[in-house]
Design an enzyme around this catalytic site. Sequence first.
Site, PDB file in Angstrom:
ATOM      1  N   GLU A   1       0.797  -1.220   0.000  1.00  0.00           N
ATOM      2  CA  GLU A   1       0.000   0.000   0.000  1.00  0.00           C
ATOM      3  C   GLU A   1       0.833   1.276   0.000  1.00  0.00           C
ATOM      4  O   GLU A   1       0.393   2.300  -0.516  1.00  0.00           O
ATOM      5  CB  GLU A   1      -0.934   0.008   1.223  1.00  0.00           C
ATOM      6  CG  GLU A   1      -2.065  -0.998   1.160  1.00  0.00           C
ATOM      7  CD  GLU A   1      -3.076  -0.683   0.083  1.00  0.00           C
ATOM      8  OE1 GLU A   1      -3.387   0.500  -0.134  1.00  0.00           O
ATOM      9  OE2 GLU A   1      -3.559  -1.636  -0.563  1.00  0.00           O
TER      10      GLU A   1
ATOM     11  N   SER B   1     -45.607 -33.167  28.175  1.00  0.00           N
ATOM     12  CA  SER B   1     -45.415 -33.973  29.385  1.00  0.00           C
ATOM     13  C   SER B   1     -44.136 -33.651  30.133  1.00  0.00           C
ATOM     14  O   SER B   1     -43.974 -34.080  31.286  1.00  0.00           O
ATOM     15  CB  SER B   1     -45.425 -35.465  29.024  1.00  0.00           C
ATOM     16  OG  SER B   1     -46.694 -35.839  28.542  1.00  0.00           O
TER      17      SER B   1
END
Length: 727
Positions: free
Chosen positions: A158, A424
């Site tokens: 860069e 249940s």
Amino acid sequence: MAQKRGRSEPNFDVPEGQPGRRGDLDLRLSREDRAGGGDTRSDGRVSRQTGKRSASRGNSQGRGASAKRKPRRSWIGRIVYGGVVLGLWAVIGLAGLIAYHASQLPPIDQLAVPKRPPNIAILASDGSLLANRGETGGRVVSIKELPPYLPRAFVAIEDRRFYQHFGVDPVGILRAIGQNLTRRGVAQGGSTLTQQLAKNLFLTQERTASRKIQEAILALWLEHKYTKDEILELYLNRVYFGAGAYGVEAAAQRYFGKPAKDVSLAQAAMLGGLVQAPSRLAPNRNLPAAQARAAQVLAAMQELGFASAQDVKVALAQPARPASVRGGGSANYVADLVMDVLDDYVGKFDTDITVQTTVDTSLQATAERALVDELNKQGARYNVAQGALVSMRPDGAIRALIGGRDYAQSQFNRATTAKRQPGSSFKPFVYLTAVEHGATPDTVRDDAPVKIGNWAPENYSHRYEGPVTLRTALAHSLNTVAVRLGQEVGPKAVVQTAQRLGITSPLQANGSIALGTSEVTLLEMVGAYGAFANGGTGVIPYVVASVKGSDGKVLYKRADSGLGRVISPDADGMMNAMMHEVFVSGTGKKADIPGWDLAGKSGTTQDYRDAWFIGFSGSLVTGVWLGNDDGELTKKVTGGNLPADIWKTYMVQALKGQTPVPLPNLNRWRKAPETTASVANAGPAGILNQIFGDDVAPAPQPEAPVRRTRQQRAEPNFIEKLFGIGE
């Protein structure tokens, strides 16, 4: 007589032969003596006659006049002169332009680097990272923490003159233009790392001349304010890498599943190349492009001496690849839960914080595999698409939490948010209430038709066994017995018992509460079962163990807390004995793990809409739910088949290598081994339970009773068809 003196007039005569003789005196102004530099005619042009006359004068006068005249410039001189003038005007114009755009920025003395949004690092119990939350996706790292080749990768690709320029690099701009025009070498942009940082910190992403000027101004300010390493560190922590990752730490975790300090040279090169175009070069979306860009970074690093030829050769031979996250990362369900409750533990914060959780990464992975594999294998066959799993210590510390089949596909947390009928699996609260009213596991109740107003609930088998003990009734989930007990103690008492154990969802105190018709979450149910597993102390499920600031200061640390004793030791022993029978001879028999005392309960709602299995050892409580988000019916998924299979698969691995822990208070009420078949195994209902391992609770609605019509009663039911009973 004296002679009268007259006034004498000035006499300018000079003797003959002397300089300035009268005859030679010329008082006319020469061209040089005139204002404007020479004679002009009425039309403004210089008179050539005067010039010629002056030239004809004496030698001394001619030389003097000639010396005063300026030589005419050549065309080269004129060009140089014009260029200098234009350059000066250009500088003045540029200065004005810069001054104008600088005026649009905050005053320099008020300019400051904006604070980075805080990151929340969510860790497992062993300190490993589960997930990051916050706008950045990762914590701030110091450049000293990183391997040297990681920041160098960014400099190489860069801004190779980063340590030479003053924030703006004219040489770099010219070189980039030349390389891009000739298409030689690695394509580069003209912006320095400092300029990119300035853009990320202060400006928008628009591409305009005005923004570029402001970018350059801010870059100069940054270079004046900070050292090169400080600028590079700021850059590495602020640059965007795609996928919501801001900063090199977030990117390393996102793409490689490791902290930035541990990335390899190949991975560092891939990260360095990624910032040029995060969306296009993301390795999890376009791996070939990401690897090609990484190769360019490696070449640049070798050229600049940032990496040896041998290291580059190895990195090229073994290019980086993104880490695969199976199932979309179930740890994100844990992270979401943490973010939901974090406000309860810490107030506002503006720096990074670290949250230590109770989750075990190994158990989390085991739970995810167990759930996902079973759904992949059986989901289509049974028409079930979703599931959830919660596992915790008996004190409430969550060890694993799976909120769905695939976080990437759905972030809805079915473990903590979805409310479904427990069926249940709610019955233990009914039985506990009965025990607290004087019943025992050996108390006998009649399994026979029962009617409450216009509501007549039935057993799953549509058969009745007559007198049975509560131990057998709970193990085989006989609905009629649960309803009778609920009526004996009263629905309000059942609701109060469930709430005392930690159920916080609204519960309807009606007759059907005994069969689990009020909706609850899986997390609530598992937490309530924790009281049975720890000997009777109510627990509050929790996932956050501690919170620390970026400076290491402890902001929160969990203290021992809970709901206090909610079950007496005797009542707890009796409940554990009855729920233990579920694994010995009841609906959870197929989930039994040899060598361990286990207890729990299955549950299936009307028409097989929801299926549950919740069970525990003395050291771990785990619950599983299966169903469909839209409430679509499954194809006969019961708590005793797929949920029980998932539960066992997980628990076998979770308990592996541990010394078996006895269930609290069990031995006094443990059932003696039987030599004859139990009542429930004597008839078709018992055989059915052994085949399918569960019951199905009907949808009892006292306010809107559901009963079988005469035609339905005349038709053979499932049991009759299975065993050839009836027509």
